[in-house]
Design a protein around this motif. Structure first.
Motif, mmCIF file in Angstrom:
data_model
loop_
_atom_site.group_PDB
_atom_site.id
_atom_site.type_symbol
_atom_site.label_atom_id
_atom_site.label_comp_id
_atom_site.label_asym_id
_atom_site.label_seq_id
_atom_site.Cartn_x
_atom_site.Cartn_y
_atom_site.Cartn_z
ATOM 1 N N UNK A 127 0.467 -1.324 -0.221
ATOM 2 C CA UNK A 127 -0.083 0.035 0.034
ATOM 3 C C UNK A 127 0.725 1.507 0.009
ATOM 4 N N UNK A 139 1.299 -2.097 4.888
ATOM 5 C CA UNK A 139 0.459 -3.686 4.709
ATOM 6 C C UNK A 139 1.266 -4.187 3.765
ATOM 7 N N UNK A 148 0.411 -7.667 0.884
ATOM 8 C CA UNK A 148 -0.128 -9.185 0.461
ATOM 9 C C UNK A 148 0.694 -10.348 -0.175
ATOM 10 N N UNK A 191 -1.915 -2.504 -3.120
ATOM 11 C CA UNK A 191 -2.992 -3.921 -2.837
ATOM 12 C C UNK A 191 -4.318 -2.911 -3.021
#
Lengths: 371, 345
Positions: free
Chosen positions: B191, B200, B202, B324
């Motif tokens: 992000x 953040x 993922x 993201x």
């Protein structure tokens, strides 16, 4: 709007406010935090935000940080005594730094259970509120009111209720209670949920920043809809696999004491609270680690508990919040600022669920997340 | 975190802290009260030039690890370098080469490997006690609360080494590599806007035995833990429970408490052992392991080659970076976020 300086920028509301300003292309966003560790939630925004380190209780340190600001937003929270001290320090620093506008975030909690439907935005707080946070917010408001007229700049006090939605600690506590099947309603959940979706609160703050005219005064801010606690729980319960028909209800007539509630009550006593904060730094690592684990609650390996709690342990703050009788009117704010909440309750819930899904919470397959 | 273990090691006469180095003299000065006999320096080369040290602990921001480690090795010091080993794989290569050239020990700090539950889960996986491993999911996120003394980790550096991926990332990735072997990055999203560092992350990962996901956060509270699903059972390791593991072979999960003791001295064989349940205890075990590597020739818990593998995965992830998805933002702000993301800058 020129330069907006946000005190307490790394908190829940601050992070969202800074993010929205950056994404909307606000040229000068200044975030003030107390320690390097608070840079973490802002670091992703990069040089679009100018970060300054200062302790909000240190007036001398604040003055150079606030100089050149067109608006200062005070989102400082923390220990109750700190709220009062920082409010005073910020008031003085804004004057010294010749800031034209201060937006101070108070809380609707100062009105307790909102006993009257005709409560005016200028009504005084409930005297001697039992909750230290509410008492501190009320004391800060009293100070602001005393100094507002003579302040060489405009002071706007916004009074939101429960700020809910994406990243909200309050919403997360409700989500965890639902997943652990230990939720409960007070008085069948007919109390008023005096809430405001985070993006609506951010829009209110920005309306104050952007308003070209007189903004001095106290304003309640809230979502548009009248929502009960049952409505709020129900909106989250279904998607999280909680059967609302099995949610117990406790009496709103008399607080149901438990050993945990008694411990929390003792913890809130000012003398105990002060002692705890002093002792905290001296506790051995093993004890701190145990306390942290105890406070973190249960870990549901399956994602949610299988059994519903029928005799819940009632939290005193939750019990009082659910007993709110009337919706606080935000009509004065809407009138003065020409404001309509940009996000409906339904849309706020949808965004919250999308966020929960991102965090890895399993939502019921019947959950509808499209607009 | 190192203060207590080092004091204890000094008390036992296993080592002596001879110098404290920090470019900010105030930081080193604050430690001086605990190690009054140690000299305080602002520059590492000056400290090393005194010839008073045999082991350098590199605990500085990641961007400085390679330069400082190589400097220490060149001054005939063994090195324990905190995670991440360096900002880039090529820096790791250089560090390993210099360690080989100088014949010094190069150990990488990965304290979680010493925690009993972490070691036990590895046994379950490696020994096939969960059957054929099919998938894993790793989540670790909370409001960042370390009392850091510098903003270095939150500022983008041209060569990398800062941000969430270099903070919690090495803990997660090193452990997953230890469990499942070499990892390849199938997808990665973060992000960070241009000029920022990610808060953040993922990612989807693949190993030769299984696939899995990793989610990390500096500001969202996640359900912290690693779930490993095998054909004969499932295990959940909580990243904040160092000696407890939940295992399900049939029916529901049952929690077990794990004891796993490591040498607590440099005797051969060890006369005392310690089961670490706190970060400080794990650091103590790690320092002992390094001392044993130096004195007894035992291998360090984490070698430079293993540290490099973790940095390789991080670099590989960043090459695949995407924004993201943030569907909780309204439409215009989602578009603005994507346009401002560092990959589009």
């Amino acid at each position: 709007m020129g330069t907006v300086t946000i005190l307490g920028a790394a908190g829940f509301v601050g992070t969202r406010l800074v993010e929205s300003l950056v994404l909307d292309g606000q040229p000068e966003v200044r975030a003030v935090v107390r320690a390097y560790r608070s840079l973490a939630p802002l670091a992703r925004l990069g040089p679009a935000v100018t970060v300054r380190l200062a302790d909000a209780e240190d007036r001398a340190a604040l003055v150079p940080v606030l100089q050149g600001s067109d608006a200062v937003v005070n989102l400082i929270t923390g220990p109750p005594a700190g709220i009062i001290r920082s409010t005073q320090s910020i008031l003085e620093a804004c004057a010294a730094a010749k800031v034209p506008k201060l937006i101070h975030l108070s809380s609707a909690v100062i009105y307790g259970d909102v006993a009257s439907p005709f409560l005016d935005d200028d009504a005084p707080p409930v005297p001697r509120h039992w909750m230290p946070y509410a008492h501190a917010k009320a004391t800060a408001e009293v100070r602001l009111r005393q100094q507002m007229a003579d302040a060489p700049y405009q002071v706007t006090v916004l009074r939101p209720g429960i700020v809910w939605g994406v990243r909200s600690p309050h919403t997360m506590s409700i989500v965890h209670a639902l997943l652990e099947k230990r939720s409960y309603l007070v008085g069948e959940g007919q109390g008023v949920f005096n809430g405001i979706f985070i993006d609506n609160l951010v829009a209110c703050i920005r309306a104050c920043c952007d308003h070209p005219g007189e903004v001095r005064g106290f304003y309640n801010v809230a979502d548009e809809e009248l929502i009960t606690w049952r409505d709020f729980y129900a909106a989250l319960a279904g998607p999280l696999g909680y059967d609302m028909s099995r949610m117990p209800s406790v009496s709103g007539a008399r607080f149901p004491w438990s050993s945990r509630a008694a411990v929390e009550y003792i913890q809130l006593l000012p003398i105990v609270n002060g002692l705890y904060h002093r002792l905290k730094t001296r506790l051995p690592d093993t004890m701190k680690s145990r306390i942290k684990k105890w406070l973190s609650g249960r870990y549901e390996y399956e994602g949610h508990a299988s059994r519903y709690v029928t005799k819940p342990t009632v939290d005193r703050e939750v019990w009082h919040l659910q007993k709110v009788r009337h919706k606080l009117s935000a009509a004065k704010f809407a009138r003065h600022f020409g404001y309509t909440p940009p996000v409906t309750f339904e849309e706020g819930i949808r965004r919250t669920l999308l966020w929960l899904a991102f965090l890895g919470y399993h939502l019921s397959p019947t959950t509808v997340l499209t607009e | 975190l190192y203060r207590k273990p080092l004091k204890e090691l000094e008390r036992q006469g296993i080592l002596k802290v001879t110098a404290l180095v920090d470019r900010n003299a105030g930081n080193a000065g604050a430690l001086h009260a605990s190690f009054p006999r140690a000299a305080v320096h602002e520059e590492l080369d000056r400290a090393l030039a005194t010839g008073q040290s045999d082991l350098a602990l590199i605990l500085s921001p990641a961007q400085l690890h390679a330069e400082q480690t190589i400097l220490a090795l060149r001054h005939d010091n063994h090195v324990l370098c905190e995670k991440p080993m360096a900002a880039t794989e090529s820096q790791c290569d250089e560090m390993i080469a210099v360690a080989q050239e100088t014949g010094r020990v190069l150990a990488i700090g990965m304290i979680r490997r010493f925690f009993p539950a972490f070691a036990r889960l590895r046994e379950l996986v490696v020994h096939g006690e969960l059957g054929q491993i099919g998938s894993f999911s790793y989540s670790e996120g909370r409001a960042f609360d370390w009392d850091v003394k510098s903003p270095a980790g939150f500022t983008r550096h041209p060569q990398g080494g800062s941000g969430l991926l270099f903070d919690i990332g090495p803990h997660a990735l090193d452990y997953l590599i230890w469990l499942f072997g070499a990892l390849e990055v199938a997808s990665y999203a973060d992000d960070s806007l241009a000029g920022g560092v990610e808060g953040n992350v993922v990612m989807e990962l693949e190993s030769s035995v299984c696939t899995g996901s990793v989610q990390l956060s500096w500001d969202f509270p996640l359900k912290n833990g690693l779930r490993v699903v095998g054909s004969d059972g499932e295990a959940v390791l909580r990243t904040d429970e160092f000696d407890r593991l939940a295992i399900r072979r049939a029916g529901s999960f049952s929690e077990v408490t794990i004891d796993r003791a490591y040498p607590a001295d440099v005797c051969e064989p060890a006369r005392r052992r310690l089961c670490p349940r706190l970060y400080t205890e794990s650091i103590y075990c790690q320092l002992i392991q390094v001392a044993r590597a130096i004195q007894l020739g035992e291998p360090p818990a984490v070698t430079g080659e293993e540290g490099r593998e973790c940095v390789r995965v991080i670099e590989s992830a960043r090459r695949r970076a995407q924004p993201i998805e943030m569907p909780w933002l309204d439409g215009p702000r989602q578009e603005a976020y994507r346009a401002l993301h560092w990959t589009n800058a």
